[in-house]
Design an enzyme around this catalytic site. Structure first.
Site, PDB file in Angstrom:
ATOM      1  CB  CYS A  72      34.944  27.444  40.651  1.00  0.00           C
ATOM      2  SG  CYS A  72      34.043  29.003  40.581  1.00  0.00           S
ATOM      3  CG  HIS A 132      34.665  25.957  36.926  1.00  0.00           C
ATOM      4  ND1 HIS A 132      33.327  25.967  37.210  1.00  0.00           N
ATOM      5  CD2 HIS A 132      35.120  27.224  37.179  1.00  0.00           C
ATOM      6  CE1 HIS A 132      32.978  27.181  37.621  1.00  0.00           C
ATOM      7  NE2 HIS A 132      34.043  27.957  37.608  1.00  0.00           N
ATOM      8  CG  ASN A 156      31.301  30.483  37.105  1.00  0.00           C
ATOM      9  OD1 ASN A 156      30.985  29.462  37.714  1.00  0.00           O
ATOM     10  ND2 ASN A 156      32.441  31.118  37.322  1.00  0.00           N
TER      11      ASN A 156
HETATM   12  N1  COA Z   1      29.183  45.254  30.618  1.00  0.00           N
HETATM   13  C1  COA Z   1      29.841  46.227  29.993  1.00  0.00           C
HETATM   14  N2  COA Z   1      31.012  46.731  30.425  1.00  0.00           N
HETATM   15  C2  COA Z   1      31.550  46.201  31.532  1.00  0.00           C
HETATM   16  C3  COA Z   1      30.916  45.167  32.248  1.00  0.00           C
HETATM   17  C4  COA Z   1      29.693  44.683  31.758  1.00  0.00           C
HETATM   18  N3  COA Z   1      29.021  43.694  32.331  1.00  0.00           N
HETATM   19  N4  COA Z   1      31.689  44.843  33.304  1.00  0.00           N
HETATM   20  C5  COA Z   1      32.763  45.644  33.267  1.00  0.00           C
HETATM   21  N5  COA Z   1      32.688  46.471  32.194  1.00  0.00           N
HETATM   22  C6  COA Z   1      33.640  47.478  31.763  1.00  0.00           C
HETATM   23  C7  COA Z   1      34.564  47.930  32.863  1.00  0.00           C
HETATM   24  O1  COA Z   1      33.956  48.923  33.645  1.00  0.00           O
HETATM   25  C8  COA Z   1      35.759  48.455  32.077  1.00  0.00           C
HETATM   26  O2  COA Z   1      35.431  49.743  31.607  1.00  0.00           O
HETATM   27  P1  COA Z   1      36.583  50.896  31.491  1.00  0.00           P
HETATM   28  O3  COA Z   1      37.583  50.352  30.533  1.00  0.00           O
HETATM   29  O4  COA Z   1      35.816  52.068  31.022  1.00  0.00           O
HETATM   30  O5  COA Z   1      37.132  51.024  32.896  1.00  0.00           O
HETATM   31  C9  COA Z   1      35.829  47.533  30.865  1.00  0.00           C
HETATM   32  O6  COA Z   1      34.518  46.916  30.769  1.00  0.00           O
HETATM   33  C10 COA Z   1      36.890  46.462  30.961  1.00  0.00           C
HETATM   34  O7  COA Z   1      36.825  45.851  32.250  1.00  0.00           O
HETATM   35  P2  COA Z   1      37.798  44.712  32.674  1.00  0.00           P
HETATM   36  O8  COA Z   1      37.391  44.237  34.032  1.00  0.00           O
HETATM   37  O9  COA Z   1      39.220  45.125  32.466  1.00  0.00           O
HETATM   38  O10 COA Z   1      37.450  43.616  31.575  1.00  0.00           O
HETATM   39  P3  COA Z   1      38.156  42.270  31.249  1.00  0.00           P
HETATM   40  O11 COA Z   1      38.556  42.266  29.839  1.00  0.00           O
HETATM   41  O12 COA Z   1      39.185  41.879  32.283  1.00  0.00           O
HETATM   42  O13 COA Z   1      36.959  41.243  31.417  1.00  0.00           O
HETATM   43  C11 COA Z   1      36.084  39.616  32.944  1.00  0.00           C
HETATM   44  C12 COA Z   1      36.330  41.095  32.678  1.00  0.00           C
HETATM   45  C13 COA Z   1      35.447  39.504  34.316  1.00  0.00           C
HETATM   46  C14 COA Z   1      35.161  39.055  31.896  1.00  0.00           C
HETATM   47  C15 COA Z   1      37.457  38.895  32.886  1.00  0.00           C
HETATM   48  O14 COA Z   1      38.384  39.542  33.683  1.00  0.00           O
HETATM   49  C16 COA Z   1      37.337  37.472  33.318  1.00  0.00           C
HETATM   50  O15 COA Z   1      36.668  36.683  32.704  1.00  0.00           O
HETATM   51  N6  COA Z   1      38.040  37.102  34.389  1.00  0.00           N
HETATM   52  C17 COA Z   1      37.944  35.777  34.934  1.00  0.00           C
HETATM   53  C18 COA Z   1      36.706  35.736  35.759  1.00  0.00           C
HETATM   54  C19 COA Z   1      36.341  34.362  36.156  1.00  0.00           C
HETATM   55  O16 COA Z   1      36.596  33.418  35.466  1.00  0.00           O
HETATM   56  N7  COA Z   1      35.708  34.284  37.322  1.00  0.00           N
HETATM   57  C20 COA Z   1      35.238  33.090  37.848  1.00  0.00           C
HETATM   58  C21 COA Z   1      36.344  32.313  38.379  1.00  0.00           C
HETATM   59  S1  COA Z   1      35.815  30.789  38.814  1.00  0.00           S
END
Ligand code: COA
Length: 332
Positions: free
Chosen positions: A114, A259, A289
């Site tokens: 990224c 980004h 993204n």
């Molecule tokens: N749809 C529905 N549920 C989903 C899912 C999806 N696409 N992906 C994960 N879940 C579920 C998980 O299984 C988890 O379920 P559980 O509570 O029963 O275990 C729940 O949602 C929460 O998951 P979690 O990973 O803790 O969610 P979060 O609030 O951290 O959000 C992201 C996940 C990825 C959106 C978040 O962590 C994020 O944006 N991180 C930064 C990622 C990023 O910017 N990446 C690129 C970098 S350049």
């Protein structure tokens, strides 16, 4: 003193729009979860029969050259940022060179995820300032859709990433255009967001047969919480570093183009910097993204919408796999 300046910018995204609603028909997800967590409503996925990383990059590059009043023949060097090159090797830089009919000129590939576009811009800036080249294409292009695991198992990453390409033309100027660039990395966190295979340290013979035969794509591993926590800190640090290096204050930023990792990350930075809505450009809602392509696509759209004007101070900032993070301050 010789400086470098962006003299043209362009982008290209594939035609096929993949909505959150569509994704919820192929995996266990839903629009509310995706929108609330990431801000993404839709993204573009390629048509594998006609789109490649290099030919999308060529379309973005031609738009950038045309807006700069130049042609392919003016290009002397290519810096190409991607983590999804068309082949494992060579990189897509040489394929773009071939698409543009520029046999013989140098092409450099950058694999900094990224942050890749800002790393690429920084390198091109040094080549222009040193006098080595006069016209450089700086490109960010990605096809992530072909590598996503679209089963329930991959839903935490499959809903986030999209395809597209962006490009800028960098040329010399006697007035500062690229004011400064700031590049950082911390490899201690490499495994928090990575694709392990195909890796040189893991020859095929050491993999299980089912891994070799597995055609469901790369396995993107992302520790979302860790990425989020580091991203918000590093984005702020690297933006403040760019402002300090130029004796500027946050009020001096006309447009921040972060980004497009996650709308919540952009909103957090906006709030911390007390920037108005019109001072931050976001298009993650439409494209997800797109990794190295996200900043040039966003800049190109912002420019086309009249949100980037002559003399404006533009701040670019990125964070991603590596971890890597970077910023650039630009006087347009
Ligand atoms: N749809 C529905 N549920 C989903 C899912 C999806 N696409 N992906 C994960 N879940 C579920 C998980 O299984 C988890 O379920 P559980 O509570 O029963 O275990 C729940 O949602 C929460 O998951 P979690 O990973 O803790 O969610 P979060 O609030 O951290 O959000 C992201 C996940 C990825 C959106 C978040 O962590 C994020 O944006 N991180 C930064 C990622 C990023 O910017 N990446 C690129 C970098 S350049």
């Amino acid at each position: 003193m010789r400086y470098s300046k962006i003299s043209g910018i362009g982008h290209h995204v594939p035609e096929t729009i993949i909505t959150n609603e569509y994704l919820s028909t192929i995996m266990d997800t839903n629009d509310a979860w995706i929108t609330e967590r990431t801000g993404i409503k839709e993204r573009r996925w390629i048509n594998p029969d006609k789109d490649t990383v290099a030919n999308m990059a060529a379309k973005a590059s031609r738009m950038a050259l045309q807006r700069a009043g130049l042609t392919e023949k003016d290009v002397e060097f290519i810096v190409f940022a991607t983590i999804t090159s068309d082949y494992y090797f060579p990189g897509s830089g040489v394929l773009l060179q071939r698409e543009l009919g520029l046999e013989g000129i140098g092409a450099l590939d950058i694999k900094n995820a990224c942050s890749g576009f800002i790393y690429a811009l920084s390198i091109a800036d040094q080549f222009i300032k040193s006098g080595m080249y006069k016209t450089i294409l700086v490109v960010g292009a990605e096809i992530q859709s072909s590598a996503l695991d679209v089963s329930d198992r991959g839903r935490n990453t499959a809903v986030i990433f999209g395809d597209g390409a962006g490009a800028v033309v960098l040329r010399p100027s006697d007035k500062p255009g690229i004011l400064s660039t700031h590049l950082h990395a911390d490899g201690r966190f490499a495994e928090e967001l990575y694709v392990k295979d195909p890796g040189g340290s893991r020859p095929n013979k050491e993999r299980q047969p089912e891994q070799i035969l597995d055609t469901s794509g790369f396995k993107v591993h992302m520790n979302g919480n860790q990425v989020f926590k580091h991203a918000v800190v590093r984005f702020m640090e690297v933006i403040n570093e760019a402002l300090a290096a130029n004796n500027m204050k946050k009020e001096d930023i006309d447009l921040l183009v972060p980004h497009q990792a996650n709308l919540r990350i952009s909103q957090y930075i906006q709030e911390k910097l007390s920037l108005r809505d019109d001072q931050v450009y976001n298009n993650i809602m439409r494209y997800g993204n797109t990794t190295a392509a996200s900043i040039p696509i966003a800049m190109s759209e912002a420019w086309a919408e009249g949100k980037i004007k002559e003399n404006d101070v533009i701040c670019l900032a990125a964070f991603g796999s590596g971890f890597t993070w970077a910023s650039a301050l630009i006087r347009w």
